[in-house]
Design a protein around this motif. Structure first.
Motif, mmCIF file in Angstrom:
data_model
loop_
_atom_site.group_PDB
_atom_site.id
_atom_site.type_symbol
_atom_site.label_atom_id
_atom_site.label_comp_id
_atom_site.label_asym_id
_atom_site.label_seq_id
_atom_site.Cartn_x
_atom_site.Cartn_y
_atom_site.Cartn_z
ATOM 1 N N GLY A 64 -9.457 -12.068 16.790
ATOM 2 C CA GLY A 64 -8.666 -11.012 17.393
ATOM 3 C C GLY A 64 -7.491 -11.536 18.190
ATOM 4 O O GLY A 64 -7.357 -12.743 18.420
ATOM 5 N N LEU A 65 -6.652 -10.621 18.651
ATOM 6 C CA LEU A 65 -5.448 -11.003 19.379
ATOM 7 C C LEU A 65 -5.768 -11.697 20.696
ATOM 8 O O LEU A 65 -5.020 -12.564 21.147
ATOM 9 C CB LEU A 65 -4.588 -9.761 19.640
ATOM 10 N N ARG A 66 -6.855 -11.331 21.323
ATOM 11 C CA ARG A 66 -7.184 -11.963 22.601
ATOM 12 C C ARG A 66 -7.480 -13.448 22.411
ATOM 13 O O ARG A 66 -7.048 -14.285 23.204
ATOM 14 C CB ARG A 66 -8.385 -11.266 23.247
ATOM 15 N N LEU A 67 -8.213 -13.780 21.348
ATOM 16 C CA LEU A 67 -8.484 -15.189 21.062
ATOM 17 C C LEU A 67 -7.198 -15.923 20.723
ATOM 18 O O LEU A 67 -6.985 -17.064 21.156
ATOM 19 C CB LEU A 67 -9.482 -15.299 19.907
ATOM 20 N N LEU A 68 -6.324 -15.275 19.961
ATOM 21 C CA LEU A 68 -5.051 -15.885 19.609
ATOM 22 C C LEU A 68 -4.215 -16.155 20.849
ATOM 23 O O LEU A 68 -3.585 -17.214 20.994
ATOM 24 C CB LEU A 68 -4.287 -14.977 18.640
ATOM 25 N N THR A 69 -4.206 -15.215 21.788
ATOM 26 C CA THR A 69 -3.450 -15.385 23.031
ATOM 27 C C THR A 69 -3.961 -16.571 23.834
ATOM 28 O O THR A 69 -3.183 -17.391 24.332
ATOM 29 C CB THR A 69 -3.534 -14.107 23.875
#
Length: 310
Positions: free
Chosen positions: A91-96
């Motif tokens: 997800g985007l949170r992990l990517l961030t």
């Protein structure tokens, strides 16, 4: 540089434990945390794909109920995403978080464009190897090296006779200590090889003719779950298949070259990483010299770039 000695750990292969080899949570200080990490590691290995719950259960070695509970929480918090087919991805949170963490590893960010340029210039795969204490870790790979051991996360011990480019420029006391751990039959040659590496600027990994299939088979056995004594014996056999580097009078019309590695230094001059070109073929003396010059020049540019950024 090639993984030939000692109990090297392939982080890429071992990131997701095999449930047949380790029970759920075995050796973990916090089994629930360990299960979450296993799921995230699995998804990160297939970052461009979506994995079904059944596949995650199988490859992470979890029960279906546990995997479902872990993924439900991760998805609710934005660490993973679930598509309409019920498959999961990062997800985007992990990517961030991943992008923020990259700031802690400026050398990789500095090196990557130079590695790409070198690979295009010389027409072979290349990788970045960084020192981590008494180990060397493959941290960036450009291209598709033919040697199966070369992959991101591969960890090698800083032990004779490999990783010589990290030792050749070390203080004499460090070189002496490193040589003391080598097979006594190889110490004289290694001493001469370290001197030659300092003179020409790079190390060369070579194999005895026709030994590659046997070496790969033995390396696979060494990385399997075996006793320490048997692993040591396999390491000794593998060592016997290796001819350590090239000395000037040994270069012929064609020379078998697996990898060629040039050092990257920090501001104090210590070798902290290496640029490694992977021709894995036979090169003429001129081709070998040209590849060495290009690889060394790239390592020097990364050294300068790392200093500027730091």
């Amino acid at each position: 540089m090639t993984p030939t000695i000692g109990p090297a750990v392939d982080a890429g292969q071992e990131a997701i434990p095999d449930p047949a080899r380790a029970g759920e949570g075995s050796g973990a200080l916090s089994p629930p945390t360990h299960r979450v990490v296993r799921v995230l590691e699995l998804l990160s290995r297939y970052a461009t794909e979506r994995l079904s719950l059944a596949r995650i259960v199988r490859e992470a070695g979890l029960s279906r109920a546990t995997a479902h509970a872990v993924l439900a929480q991760l998805t609710a918090d934005g660490w993973t995403v679930r598509d309409d087919d019920g498959c999961y991805g990062i997800g985007l949170r992990l990517l961030t978080v991943t992008r923020r963490a990259e700031a802690a590893f400026p050398l990789r960010r500095t090196a990557l464009p130079h590695l790409r340029t070198l690979s295009e210039q010389v027409g072979v795969p290349v990788f970045l190897a960084e020192r981590d204490g008494e180990n060397i870790v493959v941290t960036e790979v450009v291209g598709n090296p033919s040697a199966g051991w070369i992959r991101q996360g591969r960890r090698l011990p800083l032990a004779p006779p490999v990783c010589r480019e990290f030792i050749a420029w070390a203080p004499e006391s460090a070189r002496t200590a490193w040589l003391a751990t080598a097979d006594p039959a190889h110490r004289d040659r290694l001493t001469g090889v370290l001197t030659e590496i300092r003179a020409r600027g790079y190390s060369v990994e070579r194999l005895v003719d026709d030994s590659t299939p046997m070496l790969e088979a033995l390396a696979g056995l060494r990385d399997s779950p075996i006793t320490a004594a048997l692993r040591a014996q396999l390491g000794s056999v593998i060592t016997d298949l290796i001819t350590i580097d090239y000395l000037p009078d040994e270069l012929g019309a064609e020379n078998a070259v697996v990898t060629l590695a040039a050092p990257i230094r920090d501001r104090g001059g210590a070798v902290v990483a290496a640029v490694v070109s992977c021709p894995d073929t036979r090169l003429t003396k001129q081709e070998l010299n040209d590849l060495g010059a290009a690889t060394s020049a790239t390592a020097d540019r990364i050294t300068t770039g790392g200093e500027d950024e730091g």
